[in-house]
Scaffold this active site. Structure first.
Site, PDB file in Angstrom:
ATOM      1  N   GLY A  32       0.804  -1.209   0.000  1.00 55.30           N
ATOM      2  CA  GLY A  32       0.000   0.000   0.000  1.00 55.30           C
ATOM      3  C   GLY A  32       0.840   1.263   0.000  1.00 55.30           C
ATOM      4  O   GLY A  32       1.710   1.425   0.869  1.00 55.30           O
ATOM      5  N   GLY A  33       0.577   2.144  -0.952  1.00 54.52           N
ATOM      6  CA  GLY A  33       1.297   3.410  -1.050  1.00 54.52           C
ATOM      7  C   GLY A  33       0.456   4.592  -0.614  1.00 54.52           C
ATOM      8  O   GLY A  33       0.604   5.696  -1.143  1.00 54.52           O
ATOM      9  N   GLY A  34      -0.414   4.370   0.377  1.00 59.06           N
ATOM     10  CA  GLY A  34      -1.204   5.464   0.953  1.00 59.06           C
ATOM     11  C   GLY A  34      -0.435   6.155   2.056  1.00 59.06           C
ATOM     12  O   GLY A  34       0.795   6.032   2.162  1.00 59.06           O
ATOM     13  N   SER A  35      -1.150   6.862   2.912  1.00 57.04           N
ATOM     14  CA  SER A  35      -0.487   7.626   3.969  1.00 57.04           C
ATOM     15  C   SER A  35       0.273   6.719   4.929  1.00 57.04           C
ATOM     16  O   SER A  35       1.390   7.044   5.354  1.00 57.04           O
ATOM     17  CB  SER A  35      -1.514   8.469   4.727  1.00 57.04           C
ATOM     18  OG  SER A  35      -2.562   7.669   5.229  1.00 57.04           O
ATOM     19  N   CYS A 192     -12.462   8.071   9.020  1.00 60.47           N
ATOM     20  CA  CYS A 192     -12.773   9.418   9.518  1.00 60.47           C
ATOM     21  C   CYS A 192     -14.255   9.552   9.833  1.00 60.47           C
ATOM     22  O   CYS A 192     -15.024  10.167   9.087  1.00 60.47           O
ATOM     23  CB  CYS A 192     -12.345  10.478   8.524  1.00 60.47           C
ATOM     24  SG  CYS A 192     -12.388  12.135   9.249  1.00 60.47           S
ATOM     25  N   CYS A 371      -9.836  13.696  15.394  1.00 64.44           N
ATOM     26  CA  CYS A 371     -10.835  14.043  14.396  1.00 64.44           C
ATOM     27  C   CYS A 371     -11.046  15.550  14.426  1.00 64.44           C
ATOM     28  O   CYS A 371     -11.713  16.062  15.332  1.00 64.44           O
ATOM     29  CB  CYS A 371     -12.145  13.305  14.665  1.00 64.44           C
ATOM     30  SG  CYS A 371     -13.388  13.569  13.385  1.00 64.44           S
TER      31      CYS A 371
END
Length: 443
Positions: A32-35, A192, A371
């Site tokens: 995975g190359g997300g955050s 989120c 949040c």
């Protein structure tokens, strides 16, 4: 959430390196190359370097076939008319430094007994340590009629949970002159969990400021039993809802959208359904684990990667070289980018210790997440909490109760966080409440 003003150049050197990886054996494989994936890959490299045990270029590889990397928290700002969605997207290949390899393929299957994964192209990749940071699946099809409604420009239906539709959200909000505006949130896990009402509060404020406040009826329809999972913030948000005249129906899950009749159908907790007429519908779809993880030996019964909630290491001793971070993990906390900023250094320290000494390190994750709840233009309620749904606030000691919406918090989301994300976090140099200072763990 603020405009990312710093451009990131597409380095030809990086792209050539990322696209021409031929070896199949790596010290660390990141899925995975997300955050989560980018943060952890860079932090792991930096941790070995700090210990004077540098890894070779290409010892760490990220597997991800995506063309683009998105700063998803920014989509709320797009939906509120504050930014262009293109400000929050970069070519994924441009984000890899020369020392991190990139294979533009997704993982299809796991073979943890032999420390191997197989890609969608049939390529077998082996590892000494594996980090799973694959995110989650958004189940658009779980709501009848929703996919068709989202692509219909005249439907009055949109969602900030997609790059393709977040700008339509602003178009729908701003064009509505009168009628019923419904904002939905499903029961269960979503990324989120505050976002469905963030965009609602921004719409409320837009209508108030433009003289439409008395002409648009806003209702929050949620499958959850309350406004928010943490009691302190839930009570403050419900008080805000009542003060602002926003309707609230709890235990209502959106199950169907009928565009020709402008009707949304909700299933209640008792199994019965109710219909509501809408002029504008903001839909938050249900979410869950990705199929290739859910059907694998690394998953728990619910389909998430089964890791220890404090160490982020897989719970099965025979899979002790496997870790997970972010949305794909079984960690019982809110799935946010803020959570990743605290998870990543813990995972990094423990993975380094396992690879360096064969034993787990002392780093422990508290469940911290945050949040940033937009409550209007120029104001934001900053919810921060840890395991047990206990508040764990950064600023309350000198600013006071964080349930009080503040302009400073708004500018954190609008300006600081996007800048920190592109310039620090995905490069492994942002640690949430610790800022640029990497947490220190007892040896």
């Amino acid at each position: 959430m603020f405009t990312a003003r710093t451009s990131i150049r597409l380095s030809a050197r990086n792209v050539r390196f990322a696209s021409s990886v031929t070896k199949d054996k790596f010290k660390v494989v990141v899925i995975g190359g997300g955050s989560g994936g980018l943060s952890v890959a860079n932090q792991i490299y930096n941790r070995f370097l700090a210990a004077d045990k540098p890894l070779n270029h290409g010892d760490i590889v990220v597997l991800d076939e995506a063309e683009f990397h998105h700063y998803q928290p920014g989509w709320t700002l797009v939906g509120a008319g504050l930014c262009s969605k293109h400000e929050f997207r970069r070519p994924l290949a441009s984000l890899f430094p020369p020392h991190i390899a990139h294979i533009k393929e997704n993982v299809a299957t796991f073979s943890p007994a032999i420390s191997s994964v197989t890609t969608s192209a049939g390529r077998s990749i082996t590892y000494e340590a594996l980090v799973i940071a694959a995110g989650l699946k958004i189940n658009w099809d779980a709501i009848a009629g929703l996919p068709q409604a989202l692509i219909n420009p005249a439907s009055g239906v949109s969602s900030i949970y997609s790059f393709d539709t977040c700008d339509k959200t602003w178009e729908n909000i701003d064009s509505l002159q009168r009628g019923n505006a419904i904002f939905t949130q499903p029961a269960g896990v979503i990324k989120c969990a505050g976002a469905p009402q963030k965009i609602m509060w921004m719409a409320w404020d837009r209508y108030r400021r433009s003289g439409r406040g008395n002409d648009v009826n806003i209702t929050f329809m949620t499958g959850m039993p309350s406004m928010f999972s943490v009691k302190k913030y839930s009570e403050a948000l419900d008080a805000l809802r009542l003060e602002r005249g926003v309707g609230g129906e709890f235990g209502h899950n959106l199950v169907a959208v009928d565009v020709p009749n402008r009707k949304a159908t909700f299933k209640k907790v008792d199994g019965t359904t109710v219909d509501r007429e809408y002029s504008f519908l903001h839909a938050t779809p249900p979410m869950g684990p990705i199929d290739f993880i859910k059907n694998s030996p690394v998953a728990d019964a619910a389909g998430w990667v089964e890791v220890n909630p404090t160490t982020l290491q897989h719970v099965k001793p025979e899979f002790s070289n496997i870790f997970a971070v972010g949305d794909c993990s079984s960690l019982p906390t809110s799935k946010t980018a803020a959570a990743i900023t605290s998870q990543a250094p813990v995972l990094t320290e423990n993975l380094f210790s396992v690879m360096d000494s064969g034993s787990l390190g002392s780093a422990r994750y508290s469940g911290y997440t945050s949040c940033p709840l937009l409550t209007g233009y120029g104001e934001l309620m900053l919810a921060e909490f840890k395991y047990g749904l206990e508040p764990k606030e950064t600023f309350s000691g000198f600013l006071g109760d964080q349930t009080q919406p503040r302009r400073l918090f708004y500018h954190l989301k609008r300006d600081l966080f996007p800048w920190a994300y592109w310039n620090l976090m995905i490069g492994g140099n942002w640690f949430g409440p610790s800022g640029v200072f990497r947490p220190r763990f007892a040896s």
